[in-house]
Design an enzyme around this catalytic site. Structure first.
Site, mmCIF file in Angstrom:
data_model
loop_
_atom_site.group_PDB
_atom_site.id
_atom_site.type_symbol
_atom_site.label_atom_id
_atom_site.label_comp_id
_atom_site.label_asym_id
_atom_site.label_seq_id
_atom_site.Cartn_x
_atom_site.Cartn_y
_atom_site.Cartn_z
ATOM 1 N N CYS A 28 60.938 10.107 19.521
ATOM 2 C CA CYS A 28 60.186 9.168 20.354
ATOM 3 C C CYS A 28 59.079 9.912 21.098
ATOM 4 O O CYS A 28 59.310 11.000 21.638
ATOM 5 C CB CYS A 28 61.103 8.504 21.370
ATOM 6 S SG CYS A 28 62.568 7.706 20.670
ATOM 7 N N SER A 29 57.909 9.334 21.156
ATOM 8 C CA SER A 29 56.815 9.965 21.899
ATOM 9 C C SER A 29 57.087 9.866 23.396
ATOM 10 O O SER A 29 57.636 8.877 23.876
ATOM 11 C CB SER A 29 55.483 9.293 21.563
ATOM 12 O OG SER A 29 55.516 7.914 21.909
ATOM 13 N N HIS A 61 51.616 11.108 24.530
ATOM 14 C CA HIS A 61 50.984 9.803 24.318
ATOM 15 C C HIS A 61 50.454 9.213 25.620
ATOM 16 O O HIS A 61 50.967 8.203 26.112
ATOM 17 C CB HIS A 61 52.004 8.869 23.664
ATOM 18 C CG HIS A 61 51.452 7.551 23.232
ATOM 19 N ND1 HIS A 61 50.107 7.321 22.977
ATOM 20 C CD2 HIS A 61 52.078 6.350 23.000
ATOM 21 C CE1 HIS A 61 49.936 6.057 22.614
ATOM 22 N NE2 HIS A 61 51.108 5.448 22.626
ATOM 23 N N CYS A 116 48.106 0.564 23.115
ATOM 24 C CA CYS A 116 48.088 1.967 22.665
ATOM 25 C C CYS A 116 46.905 2.270 21.749
ATOM 26 O O CYS A 116 46.655 3.432 21.430
ATOM 27 C CB CYS A 116 49.396 2.305 21.961
ATOM 28 S SG CYS A 116 50.832 2.136 23.041
#
Length: 457
Positions: free
Chosen positions: A215-216, A347, A85
């Protein structure tokens, strides 16, 4: 860590809207759009670019060339990078290193991702996972569960903070409430809806204490940045007022603390703390100097523990910052994730670091006038399990304050007829003609990208 021989500056940024991963837009089109916008912003043509860096996690090798060839086939090096990430910011680190070493004067970084719906999963089932040892340790210390693995990692870190310092589930939910509230003013955010604390707490439980709205999401999207040397900036004084100095930077990986049996260290608390200290030292600033921060809030628990890890709170006091409202407008600061963060903005892994960079660039220029933060120093934090963390500390190149500009001032001084910080538009055919190579372009390499972009206008 040694400082670069030449300072590096961001002179152009570009984003696509972040969207649900439904194959409504393919990665060549996404990456091209972000790159066009960044080059337009910088006032450059692709012929000016010495090297390219492509940042993505899900895709075949040389996917970067598939995007870059649309601008031109000039023969320059194109680097394809994957660092979980933290991939996008790893690309920024590579660009600064190339510029700082004298290997390039102009580097175009494009981060992109085309993901699958649902929680993040490995595409490889026939070999050991890089997260295998961490997963085994997590299951040994916190039990084996059927919820998404990444949610377990960060929920466990949140639980550890609760156990050690008395934080409550509501503190994590409040972080998500703030992120969703901020996202309403970001035209690129995947989700732009405001929620009450109760709505966040009552959303489906993913892994306690984290509910769905903490939560993304997985996302498709792209971001880009143009990084230049001092020599190049000196040759283009017209760019100085929009140039952002990469004043401090650090990319770090784990130490043996990763396996200390601490759930917080298992998600990068230790390496974040070390990297932040190194980057701020290089930039000559302290945590109290940071007025705005884009923090890797893949889950709300990560933001809470890293308010401490980045030095913004005393040990064990991060939840008190949240309760006081320090991290949002009207609070003590720093303002965290004015973009809405990963939780709301989305994301797309390879693009996340570039989106953070774009937001802070717009903030320091004074372009983010619907979510403006008075700031002269900004910090970017981008984390990848496995692991890697990148910290960037940014300042304006001209040393001036980031006065909030009107849309009229922005359009007069920029290459755009709109404010790209507050309005998301697709580039026109004329825009692409300005930035594509004048001498080494291939319409065949462009494929059907232009047709798709024209259909979106």
């Amino acid at each position: 860590m040694t400082s670069p021989k030449s300072p590096a500056y961001i002179v152009g940024v570009g984003l696509t809207p972040f969207i649900k991963p439904r194959r409504s837009r393919e990665y060549p089109e996404l990456g091209f759009e972000a790159g066009v916008k960044a080059l337009l912003d910088a006032g450059l043509n692709y012929d000016d670019v010495n090297q390219g860096v492509a940042c993505y996690c899900y895709g075949d090798t040389t996917s970067g060339q598939r995007i870059f060839y649309q601008f031109g086939m000039t023969g320059i090096p194109v680097w394809n990078t994957n660092n979980a990430c933290a991939t996008g910011s790893t690309g920024l680190h590579m660009a600064r290193t190339l510029v700082g070493s004298g290997a390039a004067d102009v580097v175009l970084v494009i981060g992109f991702e085309q993901m699958s719906p649902g929680s993040i999963k490995s595409v490889w089932s026939d070999r050991p996972s890089p997260m295998g040892l961490s997963t085994a340790l997590m299951e040994e210390t916190r039990g084996k569960h059927g919820s998404p693995r990444n949610a377990q990692y960060f929920a466990n870190a949140g639980r550890e903070y609760m156990e050690k310092y008395g934080a409550k589930a509501e503190d994590f939910a409040e972080i998500a409430r703030i992120s969703h509230e901020h996202s309403q003013r970001n035209p690129y955010a995947q989700f732009r809806q405001k929620y009450s604390l109760k709505e966040i707490m009552d959303s489906p439980m993913i892994h306690a204490p984290l509910t769905k709205l903490q939560c993304s999401p997985t996302s498709d999207g792209a971001g880009a940045a143009v990084i230049v040397s001092q020599k190049f900036l000196d040759s283009r004084p017209d760019l100085r007022n929009q140039a952002i100095l990469m004043a401090g930077q650090s990319l770090m990986t784990d130490t043996p603390a990763l396996f200390s049996r601490s759930a917080m260290d298992l998600v990068g608390y230790d390496m974040t703390k070390r990297a932040a200290q190194a980057a701020m030292k290089e930039a000559g600033v302290s945590p109290s100097d940071i007025k705005v921060c884009e923090l890797h809030d893949c889950f709300s628990a990560n933001e809470l523990i890293l308010l401490e890890g980045l030095g913004f709170s005393e040990q064990g006091k991060a939840h008190e910052m949240v309760r006081r409202g320090d991290i949002t407008y009207g609070g003590k600061g720093p303002i965290v994730n004015p973009s809405g963060g990963l939780i709301s903005k989305g994301h797309p892994l390879g693009a996340t670091g570039l989106a953070q960079c774009a937001e802070l660039t717009w903030q320091l220029r004074g372009w983010a006038n619907n979510r403006h933060v008075d700031a002269d120093v900004a910090l970017q934090h981008n984390l990848g399990l496995g692991g890697a963390v990148v910290i960037n500390v940014y300042k304006r190149a001209d040393g001036k304050a980031n006065r909030q500009l009107s849309d009229a001032e922005i359009t007069e001084a920029s290459a755009f007829d709109y404010n790209p910080a507050t309005e998301a538009q697709h580039p026109s055919v004329a825009d692409t003609e300005k930035v594509r190579s004048r001498t080494h372009r291939s319409d065949y390499a462009l494929g059907d990208t232009m047709e798709k972009l024209q259909a979106r206008l």
